[in-house]
Enzyme design. Sequence first.
Site, PDB file in Angstrom:
ATOM      1  CG  HIS A  88      -3.112  36.880 -21.295  1.00 33.91           C
ATOM      2  ND1 HIS A  88      -2.618  38.162 -21.269  1.00 33.91           N
ATOM      3  CD2 HIS A  88      -1.926  36.544 -21.570  1.00 33.91           C
ATOM      4  CE1 HIS A  88      -2.202  38.185 -20.618  1.00 33.91           C
ATOM      5  NE2 HIS A  88      -1.399  36.932 -20.494  1.00 33.91           N
ATOM      6  CG  ASP A 104      -6.331  40.052 -21.230  1.00 28.34           C
ATOM      7  OD1 ASP A 104      -6.418  39.362 -20.362  1.00 28.34           O
ATOM      8  OD2 ASP A 104      -5.208  40.055 -21.471  1.00 28.34           O
ATOM      9  CB  SER A 136       0.039  37.778 -17.574  1.00 29.99           C
ATOM     10  OG  SER A 136       0.046  38.898 -19.465  1.00 29.99           O
TER      11      SER A 136
HETATM   12  N1  ARG Z   1       0.761  40.995 -25.114  1.00 22.70           N
HETATM   13  C1  ARG Z   1       0.394  40.479 -23.965  1.00 22.70           C
HETATM   14  C2  ARG Z   1       1.121  38.685 -23.511  1.00 22.70           C
HETATM   15  O1  ARG Z   1       2.440  38.863 -23.786  1.00 22.70           O
HETATM   16  C3  ARG Z   1      -1.138  39.738 -23.892  1.00 22.70           C
HETATM   17  C4  ARG Z   1      -0.921  38.377 -24.362  1.00 22.70           C
HETATM   18  C5  ARG Z   1      -2.381  37.702 -25.050  1.00 22.70           C
HETATM   19  N2  ARG Z   1      -3.224  38.488 -25.528  1.00 22.70           N
HETATM   20  C6  ARG Z   1      -3.156  38.115 -26.852  1.00 22.70           C
HETATM   21  N3  ARG Z   1      -3.792  39.343 -27.765  1.00 22.70           N
HETATM   22  N4  ARG Z   1      -2.462  37.899 -27.891  1.00 22.70           N
HETATM   23  O2  ARG Z   1       1.421  37.435 -23.089  1.00 22.70           O
HETATM   24  N1  GLU Z   2       0.964  39.635 -21.534  1.00 22.09           N
HETATM   25  C1  GLU Z   2       1.971  39.416 -20.287  1.00 22.09           C
HETATM   26  C2  GLU Z   2       2.110  37.498 -19.811  1.00 22.09           C
HETATM   27  O1  GLU Z   2       1.084  37.232 -20.104  1.00 22.09           O
HETATM   28  C3  GLU Z   2       2.660  40.120 -20.407  1.00 22.09           C
HETATM   29  C4  GLU Z   2       3.149  41.540 -20.467  1.00 22.09           C
HETATM   30  C5  GLU Z   2       5.091  41.302 -21.011  1.00 22.09           C
HETATM   31  O2  GLU Z   2       5.272  40.493 -21.187  1.00 22.09           O
HETATM   32  O3  GLU Z   2       5.189  42.746 -19.629  1.00 22.09           O
HETATM   33  O4  GLU Z   2       2.573  37.719 -18.992  1.00 22.09           O
END
Ligand code: ARG
Ligand code: GLU
Length: 728
Positions: free
Chosen positions: A81, A219, A646
């Site tokens: 991502h 990921d 991330s």
């Molecule tokens: N929750 C993670 C973050 O805050 C991953 C986001 C990307 N993945 C998704 N399925 N939208 O960035």
């Molecule tokens: N998916 C988040 C990012 O893009 C990390 C998840 C979180 O907030 O801990 O940094």
Amino acid sequence: MRKLLVLGFLFSLHLRAHEGMWLPTLLKGIEGDLHTAGLRITAEDIYSINHGSIKDAIVHFGGGCTAEVISTQGLILTNHHCGFSAIQEQSSLENDYLKHGFWAKDKAAELRNPGLTATFIIRMEDVTDRILPNIPAEASDNEARRREAVGKLGEAIAKEAVAGTHYQAVVRPFNYGNSYFLIITETFRDVRLVGTPPSSIGKFGGDTDNWMWPRHTGDFSIFRIYAGADNKPADPSDANVPFVPRHSLPVNIGGVKEGDFAMIFGFPGNTQRYLSSYAVDYVLNTADPLRIKMRRASLDVIDDAMRSSDKTRIQYADKQAGISNAWKKWIGEVRGLKELRTLDKKREQEGIFTDKAQKMDRTDLQAVLPTLKDLYAQYVPLATARDLFVEMVYYGPEVLRFADGFRELAEAGDEAKSKAKAEERLSVLPGFFKDYDVEVDKRVFKALLPIYRASVPVAMQPAVLKEIDTRFKGNSDAWVDALYARSVLVDEAKLTAALKLKPKKLAKVMANDPAYKASRSFFSSFLEQVRPQHAVLSDRIETAMRTYVKGMMEMDPGRTFWPDANSTLRLSYGKVEGSVPRDGAVYEAFSTLDGVVEKYIPGDAEFDAPQRLLELHAAKDYGEYGVNGTMPVCFTSSLHTTGGNSGSPVLNARGELIGLNFDRTWESTMSDIQFDPDKCRNICVDLRYVLFIVDKFAGAKHLVDEMQLVRNPVEASIPGIIQLPIHR
Ligand code: ARG
Ligand code: GLU
């Protein structure tokens, strides 16, 4: 008895996860705790300015994510991502790398990504003593003047620090401006795509599984940093060569298990550890509930449209993901803050603070909480107006933001400029309308408008909304219908024709367009009625918070305070562990490929899986990456992380790479405000899964051959502090 107490204390230290995102320069001060927790290398091995250390393998990737160096030839690993927009840019219908993945067969096949950067931290230095004493007295109570003074001082320090080098430098505030650090960086500009799994691995589970455990997402994506012949940053060019890093992380595939020490090193974006109860009250009882409500309303419209048409599903996939990521996070945050009784706890802490301030006879500290209370009373309506302006204009009906791009044309000054602008607009139309469905947009507008009108103080609302009462008998749906019916901005053919009109005529059409007028009204009410006063109050809150946090530190000199995350390099430590998120529920620490097969839905947008992966599973053909006939996929650890982490490396006690961070569990998302050692878990891809996908699934063994693999688990080495092998 005494011995028992000491043992009990040590035991509890071992048992508890640790809150905190530590500045690497402060690690020497907590080295004892790190060793007690299980670290087997020294603080100097993690962060050194004299020789290569782990920090030299940590990369700020594209400004928002973290990546890490995993070979002596500049190979870096980050999330799928995080690489997503680069992968998407490289993709076309013929070469759909999002769908099929991409693996460069050799270095010549690696893909350049103009604009993508990789930044290393050369060193950080506490320069508080060169800033604070030099702020003029008259600027100390005026935030704007203080900012200006600090800016000048910081610039001079930064300039001097990098004179004669190719490095960049910046001075950043920490702890609400109670301390300042000079950060010297080196930024590489030629970063090439080396490999990525298909989305059916890299985004497996999609938004349904986002923020969730158990998780089965691979990921990750792989890039390579290129440098000039002198190993220094250079503009993208065929002449560039793979960058030789000061350190690259060995990858441990020898077996990581629950209870193992773990640490994470990366660039967390933003935490709010020291908020007052008044601020928590705002987040918990106003901001989060309203934003959740707004986003739920638009997701209802979008999800429904996506379900009923494949075309809309593809058009809105990305927008839906952008809206739902924070929506889901806020829901978790509210639940977590309530469960932890964060608001009550803040009030209790503030009571103690007030008592101490009285005992210390410190009038400045006695005044600070009443000041914050008073400031928040004024701030809340403005913050609400600002938050909902952002929700309306940046996450709501797209026409509002799109229309703002036509301002120069509506205000038509110079004829030649208008012509050029019209050309530029004509060139963006296809891109915009390709993913735009006017009916969906209209329904989103109708769904959000009543929430907005009911929540934002009327004086801070756009004047145009008065028409709803004056001309539409209070019926906001009818007002929206009229807007879409009469606007040329929501119709590609009409808009194209309008853009070909003579500048004066076009200006008239734009200035009278109802969508344009609505957009202008939203922006100008925000810029005039909200932003100036919001800025004044934010500044005054900042001043008060500086005193408040300083007071907390003075009252508790024995405690080591960690400054809130601010996108600077930080280390958190804990261990590989599962959790008990709710009564009666247990999260195990590891997930396996069996779970991918359990979740697999052929042809589904989120849960499809590649045939080759299913075959490898059926044959249990895991190479040396499997464990007793299973293939680990993800694991959780008790590391304090947030957005920006991330792609951060999760390392074992010897500083070897075991996991790649990409998310938190839903029950953890309040950790930006309050960390709960029992519940807060970050989610990582197991490095064994990464290598399995690269080697066995994609057949890109040549990439694994570049890495330094470690096959013995941590306990198998001699106890005590060990020597960290550093490259070069
Ligand atoms: N929750 C993670 C973050 O805050 C991953 C986001 C990307 N993945 C998704 N399925 N939208 O960035
Ligand atoms: N998916 C988040 C990012 O893009 C990390 C998840 C979180 O907030 O801990 O940094």
